[in-house]
Design a protein around this motif. Structure first.
Motif, PDB file in Angstrom:
ATOM      1  N   GLN A  38       0.708   6.067  10.844  1.00 37.30           N
ATOM      2  CA  GLN A  38       1.151   7.452  10.948  1.00 37.30           C
ATOM      3  C   GLN A  38       0.067   8.511  11.970  1.00 37.30           C
ATOM      4  O   GLN A  38       0.673   9.303  12.205  1.00 37.30           O
ATOM      5  N   SER A  39      -1.056   7.724  12.210  1.00 33.71           N
ATOM      6  CA  SER A  39      -1.744   8.606  12.989  1.00 33.71           C
ATOM      7  C   SER A  39      -2.341   7.827  14.025  1.00 33.71           C
ATOM      8  O   SER A  39      -2.478   6.437  13.934  1.00 33.71           O
ATOM      9  N   SER A  66       0.480   6.912  17.204  1.00 34.55           N
ATOM     10  CA  SER A  66       1.323   6.507  16.000  1.00 34.55           C
ATOM     11  C   SER A  66       2.728   5.842  16.626  1.00 34.55           C
ATOM     12  O   SER A  66       3.032   6.411  17.545  1.00 34.55           O
TER      13      SER A  66
END
Ligand code: GLA
Length: 397
Positions: A343-344, A387
């Motif tokens: 997600q990052s 991401s």
């Protein structure tokens, strides 16, 4: 007498071998083209197919290497009283020969679809019992590529069924790329090398990141539809079965079908290229955004897919959310995809000893999406990957 008998037996055996083969020298690099299914399903017509062929030329896809225009399921409606397969007269009023001629006239190749069972997945007539007759029809229409599906065939032997159509195509005499589509159910990578030019390894792709959906097929809840990351996970271990003329097929591209973001489509395309997967676009080529056209026509990324050594890339490191994939190229260099499922943003290194180079080598690293050299590196390179995106590079000592 004995001698004559042995000569007869030997010539019979030779004739069987001579006719029992697939067309060689086809698909020496993974086939590139477009297929109607992912975007249009059964909504196919000659008008739309011709427009798509035109768009393949005007969008620059033909120049980037795409060749085959493949009509998937639902072009066929029945058989005539001689058993010949009949195209839908309303949707294909000019007939398949005229359509094939048009596709050829603009420098492209013509693909079609059928099924080894009695019906196709869209419940149109399949080729079972009509293999030689259908192969003759396709050859007469100028077909260059046949995708051959596996619905209504689960009581059949897959190797025998696909061999039968391979032999029928060979007998019909027109070189046709044979695309096996039995969804990996009987491990075609093990038996299909001398039967077809490519074989599906999984159930159908869906335009999503990691979805998987169950459907009811012939009364049984079974076939899954899979997002591209789920399909990717099923490719590890199949690398050694692929090579010139015989490819693993993780299914057609969903790039441009609008459920995913541009970085996600970039990741999907990059990974299909590193896998040496067939590049069969599945979007509407008539109204592509520049970003989507830019992904599908990135020549440096396509060159990795089309490299003549024909090695399928493999995953050399899996750290959970981050992965490193590598493909050896003909000139000895390596293409590498750094893939971030997280997600990052992530910093993802690739170490020379993971890709078959000694640590002391200095190598030029080129970013294939930025289309620029990043400099010389020794021992490793680390990419900063947003991401759900990739960094794709070549590493040349
Ligand atoms: C199966 C195949 C798909 C498509 C459809 C057509 O599901 O796997 O790629 O050809 O049939 O009905």
């Amino acid at each position: 007498m004995k001698k004559i008998l042995s000569i007869l037996v030997l010539s019979y055996m030779f004739s069987q071998v001579a006719f029992s083969q697939k067309f060689e020298k086809l698909a020496l690099t993974p086939p590139m083209g477009w297929n109607s299914w992912n975007k249009f399903g059964c909504d196919v017509s000659e008008k739309m197919i011709m427009e798509m062929a035109d768009a393949m030329v005007s969008s620059g896809m033909k120049d980037a290497g795409y060749q085959y225009i493949v009509i998937d399921d639902c072009w066929q409606v029945g058989r005539d009283n001689q058993g010949n397969i009949v195209p839908d007269p309303e949707r294909f009023p000019s007939g398949m020969k005229v359509l094939g001629d048009y596709i050829h006239s603009i420098g492209l190749k013509f693909g079609i679809y059928s099924d080894a069972g009695i019906l196709t997945c869209g419940e149109r007539p399949g080729s079972r019992g009509y293999e030689y007759q259908d192969a003759r029809s396709y050859a007469g229409w100028g077909v260059d590529y046949l995708k051959y599906d596996w619905c209504y065939a689960d009581d059949q032997n897959s190797l025998a069924s696909y061999r039968l159509m391979r032999d029928a195509l060979y007998k019909a005499g027109r070189p046709i790329v044979f695309s096996i589509c039995e969804w990996g159910s009987t491990k075609p990578w093990i038996w299909a090398g001398d039967v077809g030019h490519l074989w599906r390894t999984t159930y159908d792709i869906r335009d999503c990141w990691d979805c998987s959906t169950k459907v009811v097929y012939r009364g049984k809840e079974s076939v899954n539809f899979l997002g591209f990351t789920k399909i990717l996970d099923q490719q590890t271990g199949l690398e050694s079965y692929a090579g010139p003329g015989h490819w693993n097929d993780p299914d057609m591209l969903e790039v441009g079908n609008s459920n995913l973001t541009i970085p996600e489509y970039r990741a999907h395309f990059s990974l299909w290229c590193i896998l040496a997967a067939p590049l069969i676009a599945g979007n509407d080529l008539r109204d592509m955004t520049p970003e989507i056209a830019g992904i599908l026509t990135n020549r440096e990324v396509i060159a990795v897919n089309q490299d003549s050594l024909g090695m399928q890339g493999r995953k050399v490191r899996d750290d959970g959310d981050t992965e490193v994939w590598v493909k050896q190229l003909k000139d000895g260099s390596r293409a590498v995809v750094l893939f971030n499922r997280g997600q990052s943003e992530a910093k993802i290194p690739v170490f020379w000893n993971e890709i078959g180079y000694p640590d002391h080598f200095t190598a030029t690293v080129r970013d294939l999406w930025l289309k620029k050299n990043l400099g010389n590196y020794k021992g490793s390179f680390t990419g900063t990957v947003p991401s759900h995106d990739v960094v794709m590079v070549t590493i040349r000592p």
